[in-house]
Design an enzyme around this catalytic site. Structure first.
Site, PDB file in Angstrom:
ATOM      1  N   GLY A 258     -48.525  20.492  46.581  1.00 35.90           N
ATOM      2  CA  GLY A 258     -48.581  21.390  47.734  1.00 35.90           C
ATOM      3  C   GLY A 258     -48.865  20.583  48.983  1.00 35.90           C
ATOM      4  O   GLY A 258     -48.602  19.373  49.040  1.00 35.90           O
ATOM      5  N   SER A 259     -49.429  21.237  49.971  1.00 39.31           N
ATOM      6  CA  SER A 259     -49.612  20.575  51.265  1.00 39.31           C
ATOM      7  C   SER A 259     -50.817  19.629  51.245  1.00 39.31           C
ATOM      8  O   SER A 259     -51.726  19.777  50.425  1.00 39.31           O
ATOM      9  CB  SER A 259     -49.811  21.629  52.349  1.00 39.31           C
ATOM     10  OG  SER A 259     -50.993  22.344  52.079  1.00 39.31           O
TER      11      SER A 259
ATOM     12  N   GLU B 129     -50.033  15.754  44.579  1.00 38.91           N
ATOM     13  CA  GLU B 129     -48.686  15.483  45.116  1.00 38.91           C
ATOM     14  C   GLU B 129     -48.560  16.310  46.375  1.00 38.91           C
ATOM     15  O   GLU B 129     -48.513  17.538  46.308  1.00 38.91           O
ATOM     16  CB  GLU B 129     -47.610  15.888  44.095  1.00 38.91           C
ATOM     17  CG  GLU B 129     -47.744  15.257  42.730  1.00 38.91           C
ATOM     18  CD  GLU B 129     -47.554  13.752  42.752  1.00 38.91           C
ATOM     19  OE1 GLU B 129     -47.023  13.219  43.752  1.00 38.91           O
ATOM     20  OE2 GLU B 129     -47.962  13.098  41.777  1.00 38.91           O
TER      21      GLU B 129
ATOM     22  N   THR C  75     -54.177  21.440  51.735  1.00 42.28           N
ATOM     23  CA  THR C  75     -54.737  22.037  50.519  1.00 42.28           C
ATOM     24  C   THR C  75     -55.260  20.943  49.578  1.00 42.28           C
ATOM     25  O   THR C  75     -56.321  21.107  48.957  1.00 42.28           O
ATOM     26  CB  THR C  75     -53.675  22.897  49.802  1.00 42.28           C
ATOM     27  OG1 THR C  75     -53.211  23.876  50.719  1.00 42.28           O
ATOM     28  CG2 THR C  75     -54.233  23.582  48.581  1.00 42.28           C
TER      29      THR C  75
ATOM     30  N   CYS D 171     -40.226  18.294  49.330  1.00 41.72           N
ATOM     31  CA  CYS D 171     -41.164  17.277  49.836  1.00 41.72           C
ATOM     32  C   CYS D 171     -40.455  15.951  50.083  1.00 41.72           C
ATOM     33  O   CYS D 171     -40.908  15.138  50.881  1.00 41.72           O
ATOM     34  CB  CYS D 171     -42.290  17.089  48.843  1.00 41.72           C
ATOM     35  SG  CYS D 171     -41.674  16.739  47.186  1.00 41.72           S
TER      36      CYS D 171
ATOM     37  N   ASN E  97     -41.734  25.840  46.858  1.00 41.78           N
ATOM     38  CA  ASN E  97     -40.389  25.355  47.225  1.00 41.78           C
ATOM     39  C   ASN E  97     -39.468  25.176  46.029  1.00 41.78           C
ATOM     40  O   ASN E  97     -38.269  25.412  46.109  1.00 41.78           O
ATOM     41  CB  ASN E  97     -40.482  24.079  48.070  1.00 41.78           C
ATOM     42  CG  ASN E  97     -41.104  22.928  47.323  1.00 41.78           C
ATOM     43  OD1 ASN E  97     -41.998  23.123  46.511  1.00 41.78           O
ATOM     44  ND2 ASN E  97     -40.636  21.741  47.589  1.00 41.78           N
TER      45      ASN E  97
HETATM   46  P1  NAD Z   1     -49.784  24.955  49.737  1.00 38.58           P
HETATM   47  O1  NAD Z   1     -50.680  23.789  49.752  1.00 38.58           O
HETATM   48  O2  NAD Z   1     -49.978  26.001  50.746  1.00 38.58           O
HETATM   49  O3  NAD Z   1     -49.876  25.715  48.330  1.00 38.58           O
HETATM   50  C1  NAD Z   1     -49.619  25.054  47.111  1.00 38.58           C
HETATM   51  C2  NAD Z   1     -50.381  25.751  46.022  1.00 38.58           C
HETATM   52  O4  NAD Z   1     -51.773  25.555  46.246  1.00 38.58           O
HETATM   53  C3  NAD Z   1     -50.170  27.258  45.973  1.00 38.58           C
HETATM   54  O5  NAD Z   1     -50.167  27.693  44.640  1.00 38.58           O
HETATM   55  C4  NAD Z   1     -51.398  27.769  46.705  1.00 38.58           C
HETATM   56  O6  NAD Z   1     -51.755  29.094  46.376  1.00 38.58           O
HETATM   57  C5  NAD Z   1     -52.442  26.792  46.232  1.00 38.58           C
HETATM   58  N1  NAD Z   1     -53.629  26.712  47.088  1.00 38.58           N
HETATM   59  C6  NAD Z   1     -53.771  27.028  48.394  1.00 38.58           C
HETATM   60  N2  NAD Z   1     -55.038  26.816  48.789  1.00 38.58           N
HETATM   61  C7  NAD Z   1     -55.714  26.343  47.714  1.00 38.58           C
HETATM   62  C8  NAD Z   1     -57.043  25.922  47.501  1.00 38.58           C
HETATM   63  N3  NAD Z   1     -57.963  25.945  48.468  1.00 38.58           N
HETATM   64  N4  NAD Z   1     -57.373  25.464  46.288  1.00 38.58           N
HETATM   65  C9  NAD Z   1     -56.478  25.397  45.281  1.00 38.58           C
HETATM   66  N5  NAD Z   1     -55.193  25.799  45.433  1.00 38.58           N
HETATM   67  C10 NAD Z   1     -54.815  26.266  46.631  1.00 38.58           C
HETATM   68  O7  NAD Z   1     -48.309  24.374  49.747  1.00 38.58           O
HETATM   69  P2  NAD Z   1     -46.966  25.194  49.834  1.00 38.58           P
HETATM   70  O8  NAD Z   1     -46.845  25.693  51.231  1.00 38.58           O
HETATM   71  O9  NAD Z   1     -46.887  26.129  48.688  1.00 38.58           O
HETATM   72  O10 NAD Z   1     -45.882  24.058  49.560  1.00 38.58           O
HETATM   73  C11 NAD Z   1     -45.356  23.244  50.554  1.00 38.58           C
HETATM   74  C12 NAD Z   1     -46.048  21.909  50.567  1.00 38.58           C
HETATM   75  O11 NAD Z   1     -45.945  21.311  49.277  1.00 38.58           O
HETATM   76  C13 NAD Z   1     -45.414  20.921  51.502  1.00 38.58           C
HETATM   77  O12 NAD Z   1     -46.429  20.235  52.187  1.00 38.58           O
HETATM   78  C14 NAD Z   1     -44.660  19.981  50.588  1.00 38.58           C
HETATM   79  O13 NAD Z   1     -44.445  18.687  51.094  1.00 38.58           O
HETATM   80  C15 NAD Z   1     -45.545  19.956  49.407  1.00 38.58           C
HETATM   81  N6  NAD Z   1     -44.837  19.529  48.206  1.00 38.58           N
HETATM   82  C16 NAD Z   1     -45.098  18.285  47.722  1.00 38.58           C
HETATM   83  C17 NAD Z   1     -44.419  17.817  46.609  1.00 38.58           C
HETATM   84  C18 NAD Z   1     -44.712  16.460  46.042  1.00 38.58           C
HETATM   85  O14 NAD Z   1     -44.310  16.205  44.917  1.00 38.58           O
HETATM   86  N7  NAD Z   1     -45.371  15.574  46.755  1.00 38.58           N
HETATM   87  C19 NAD Z   1     -43.473  18.624  45.996  1.00 38.58           C
HETATM   88  C20 NAD Z   1     -43.227  19.892  46.514  1.00 38.58           C
HETATM   89  C21 NAD Z   1     -43.930  20.343  47.630  1.00 38.58           C
END
Ligand code: NAD
Length: 486
Positions: free
Chosen positions: A232-233, A254, A236, A288, A156
């Site tokens: 990320g999510s 995060e 994950t 997020c 994002n």
């Molecule tokens: P995602 O979890 O799908 O992916 C994030 C990253 O993790 C990517 O680089 C992905 O390739 C990697 N990943 C996926 N599976 C993995 C695994 N099994 N092991 C290690 N790495 C893995 O998230 P997204 O769709 O890229 O981003 C959106 C999400 O991120 C939303 O839920 C959002 O709220 C969150 N987010 C949180 C913050 C925060 O600071 N809290 C900031 C930005 C985004």
């Protein structure tokens, strides 16, 4: 100048060199504004991560042995080159992510440069404690770099999130294996070229591209990677913890949010309408911190909803490369389908679409892009799935509330706890509500007003650990207590 037709093919950056995945496999990335293939990235896996870890281990004694000023100077140089290449990086971010170019140019890329500069400075101010235990006994604490650390970032805010992690990790003396999102890898690749041009020693930063299931999982599992900073999510984050926690790795997670925005009847009306819309729809609702559950005090509910709908209807999705475009495309076809499926779910759950609610038609070169109209929905209970699950798109719901205790209950009644915004002119109430909200960050009469010195992160399913300011330097170091008997 980067243009779509000369978008570079993405390569890994390992041991100071740009290279393909060892398997030779690649996968396409897409331009969300058109749905066309943009370029390809390596589909790396465990052997590439192994090569990156070895390069990082080799560089660690030299990098951790530099003086603070020397490491700081490298970060400053990286920051300067990001600033000098702002135009190219901003266009690349917009092509890759679909966000308006003016957002990439004024928010994402300047912030990436600032992240690097901030930690170039912060490391020079990172102090540790010392205690005179008795007249001839001193205890002091040394913050030592961990070694090789993993930094995994989302799509994002691509370069913004990536640099937010690697800057403190490097400043503290660690060597990094970084993994940007496979959906938006382009600016991280351009950043690897910046590292080469800045003369960053080989192996200090390694960037391995590919999927989460392969590269991410290899980082989680690698025994020599002793800490992982992930954004990320929540799903994950759970997977990372399942693999990394039994190895007792340090983890900063995060994760997702379902953040409340609370509007009291005594708010500064016009300003609040604008801030609430900004909180809901910035970056197509893909931050997020976006306020996706909007609670409005009953007595002004109808007036506020009318004004917010009018404001939202001015946010018209358009080609993100056009100057003045305020709403771009959502990042991927999968995300587009997910957001539309949540709008359908909201209708099934009894929601009323007040505006938006469907794909947006953008003519010309973006006819086949993944655009969704900014959408407001009311008539739903806080407990329904639409109000409990993170949608992460241009969709927000509106709910009336009776009083302070009612709204506190509703705002907190969710598994997430990342951020909250509240709008009122009553300073006592503002403090009371802020104190009782379950989240890591609360904004009063504003939204996403960030000071990088503050701790950043969430509670409950939104996160574990904190980034930001000195918290990140603490995360990326191990405190060692040394006791001296004189
Ligand atoms: P995602 O979890 O799908 O992916 C994030 C990253 O993790 C990517 O680089 C992905 O390739 C990697 N990943 C996926 N599976 C993995 C695994 N099994 N092991 C290690 N790495 C893995 O998230 P997204 O769709 O890229 O981003 C959106 C999400 O991120 C939303 O839920 C959002 O709220 C969150 N987010 C949180 C913050 C925060 O600071 N809290 C900031 C930005 C985004």
């Amino acid at each position: 100048m980067i243009q779509k037709q000369n978008t570079p093919i993405i390569q890994n950056y390992i041991g100071g060199k740009l290279q393909n995945a060892l398997s030779g496999k690649t996968m396409p990335t897409y331009e969300p504004a058109t749905g066309d293939v943009l370029t390809t990235l390596p589909v790396s896996d465990a052997p590439d991560v192994e090569a990156a870890v070895q390069a990082a281990q080799k560089a660690f004694p030299m990098w951790s042995g530099l003086t603070i000023n020397e490491r700081s100077a490298y970060l400053r140089r990286l920051s300067q080159l990001v600033e000098e290449r702002l135009d190219d990086l901003a266009i690349a971010e917009t092509l890759d992510n679909g966000k308006p170019l003016q957002v990439s140019r004024t928010v994402d890329i300047p912030r990436a440069a600032y992240n690097l500069r901030f930690y170039a400075d912060a490391i020079t101010q990172f102090t540790s404690e010392s205690y005179n235990t008795s007249q001839n006994v001193i205890n002091f604490v040394q913050h030592e770099p961990i070694g090789v650390v993993g930094c995994i970032s989302p799509w994002n805010l691509p370069l913004y999130s990536f640099t937010w992690k690697i800057a403190p990790a490097l400043a503290a003396g660690n060597c990094v294996v970084g993994k940007p999102s496979e959906i938006t890898p382009l600016t991280a690749f351009l950043f690897s070229q910046i590292c080469i041009d800045a003369g960053l020693p080989p192996g200090v930063l390694n960037i391995v591209h590919g999927t989460g299931a392969e590269v991410g999982q290899a980082i989680n599992a690698h025994p020599k990677i002793r800490a992982i900073s992930f954004t990320g999510s929540t799903v994950t984050g759970e997977k990372i913890a399942q693999t990394a926690a039994p190895q007792f790795k340090k983890l900063a997670l995060e994760m997702g949010g379902k953040n409340p925005t609370i509007v009291f009847s005594d708010c500064d009306f016009e300003r609040t309408v604008n801030e609430v819309a900004r909180a809901a729809f910035s970056n197509q609702g893909q931050i997020c911190l976006c306020g996706s559950r909007i609670f409005i005090e009953e007595s002004i509910y109808h007036k506020f909803v009318e004004a917010l709908v009018a404001k939202t209807q001015t946010l018209i999705p358009a080609d993100p490369l056009l100057p003045g475009s305020q709403q771009g495309a959502v990042v991927s076809k999968a995300q587009y389908d997910k957001v539309l499926s949540y709008i359908a779910l909201a209708k099934e759950e009894g929601g009323r679409i007040l505006c938006g609610g469907k794909p947006a038609k953008v003519s010309g070169r973006c006819e086949t892009g993944w655009f969704i109209e900014p959408t407001l929905i009311d008539g739903l209970s806080n407990s329904c799935r639409t109000n409990q699950e993170e949608i992460f798109g241009p969709v927000a719901t509106l709910m009336p509330f009776k009083d302070e205790s009612d709204v506190l209950h509703l705002a907190n009644d969710v598994k997430y706890g990342l951020s909250a915004s509240l709008f009122t002119q009553d300073i006592s109430r503002a403090h009371r509500v802020a104190k009782n909200i379950h989240s890591g960050i609360v904004w009063i009469n504003t939204w996403m007003n960030r000071d990088l010195r503050t701790p950043f992160g969430g509670i409950k399913s939104s996160g574990m650990g904190r980034e930001g300011g000195m918290e990140a330097l603490r995360f990326f170091t191990e405190p060692k207590t040394i006791c001296v008997q004189i």
